[in-house]
Design a protein around this motif. Structure first.
Motif, mmCIF file in Angstrom:
data_model
loop_
_atom_site.group_PDB
_atom_site.id
_atom_site.type_symbol
_atom_site.label_atom_id
_atom_site.label_comp_id
_atom_site.label_asym_id
_atom_site.label_seq_id
_atom_site.Cartn_x
_atom_site.Cartn_y
_atom_site.Cartn_z
ATOM 1 N N GLY A 21 -14.237 34.039 16.231
ATOM 2 C CA GLY A 21 -14.566 35.381 15.753
ATOM 3 C C GLY A 21 -13.778 35.807 14.523
ATOM 4 O O GLY A 21 -13.543 36.995 14.314
ATOM 5 N N ILE A 22 -13.364 34.876 13.721
ATOM 6 C CA ILE A 22 -12.588 35.193 12.523
ATOM 7 C C ILE A 22 -13.554 35.389 11.360
ATOM 8 O O ILE A 22 -14.405 34.539 11.095
ATOM 9 C CB ILE A 22 -11.592 34.063 12.201
ATOM 10 C CG1 ILE A 22 -10.621 33.884 13.367
ATOM 11 C CG2 ILE A 22 -10.862 34.337 10.904
ATOM 12 C CD1 ILE A 22 -9.732 32.666 13.258
ATOM 13 N N THR A 23 -13.427 36.522 10.687
ATOM 14 C CA THR A 23 -14.313 36.788 9.557
ATOM 15 C C THR A 23 -13.621 36.554 8.227
ATOM 16 O O THR A 23 -14.286 36.337 7.221
ATOM 17 C CB THR A 23 -14.836 38.236 9.601
ATOM 18 O OG1 THR A 23 -13.731 39.130 9.601
ATOM 19 C CG2 THR A 23 -15.684 38.452 10.846
ATOM 20 N N GLN A 24 -12.294 36.629 8.194
ATOM 21 C CA GLN A 24 -11.547 36.388 6.967
ATOM 22 C C GLN A 24 -10.304 35.572 7.274
ATOM 23 O O GLN A 24 -9.707 35.714 8.336
ATOM 24 C CB GLN A 24 -11.078 37.696 6.329
ATOM 25 C CG GLN A 24 -12.159 38.472 5.626
ATOM 26 C CD GLN A 24 -11.534 39.656 4.901
ATOM 27 O OE1 GLN A 24 -10.713 40.359 5.455
ATOM 28 N NE2 GLN A 24 -11.951 39.852 3.670
ATOM 29 N N ILE A 25 -9.928 34.733 6.336
ATOM 30 C CA ILE A 25 -8.677 33.984 6.468
ATOM 31 C C ILE A 25 -7.548 34.748 5.802
ATOM 32 O O ILE A 25 -6.464 34.874 6.315
ATOM 33 C CB ILE A 25 -8.800 32.580 5.833
ATOM 34 C CG1 ILE A 25 -9.820 31.740 6.581
ATOM 35 C CG2 ILE A 25 -7.468 31.869 5.810
ATOM 36 C CD1 ILE A 25 -9.409 31.330 7.972
#
Length: 91
Positions: free
Chosen positions: A60-64
């Protein structure tokens, strides 16, 4: 390590390739002087972008990274570059 004259390499290339594939290093000579080594191929490194995308989806990661300002690549102001640093605090 095996040393072999270059004139023999042409006739034994498949055999030598199999030995190198097995991890052996073979030095090829020309007029008795080493000119090249036959070594096992190295796996190329780098970023597995597809793996990163899959990891982000699964977790569920949208940005690093956070937001990167638009002026991130702009040159630093000249006065910033010539201003001396403050003294280092002593303990």
């Amino acid at each position: 390590m095996t040393i072999i004259p270059i004139r023999e390499v042409e006739n034994r290339l498949i055999e030598l390739a199999r030995r190198v594939e097995g991890g052996e290093t073979i030095t090829v000579t020309l007029d008795g002087k080493p000119v090249m080594d036959l070594v096992p191929s190295q796996k190329k490194g780098g970023i597995n972008w597809e793996g990163l995308r899959a990891f982000k989806r699964e977790n569920g990661i949208t940005q690093i990274f956070g937001e990167i300002p638009a002026d991130f690549d702009n040159p630093l102001p000249e006065d910033f570059l010539i201003t001396p640093l403050p003294p280092f605090p002593e303990k």
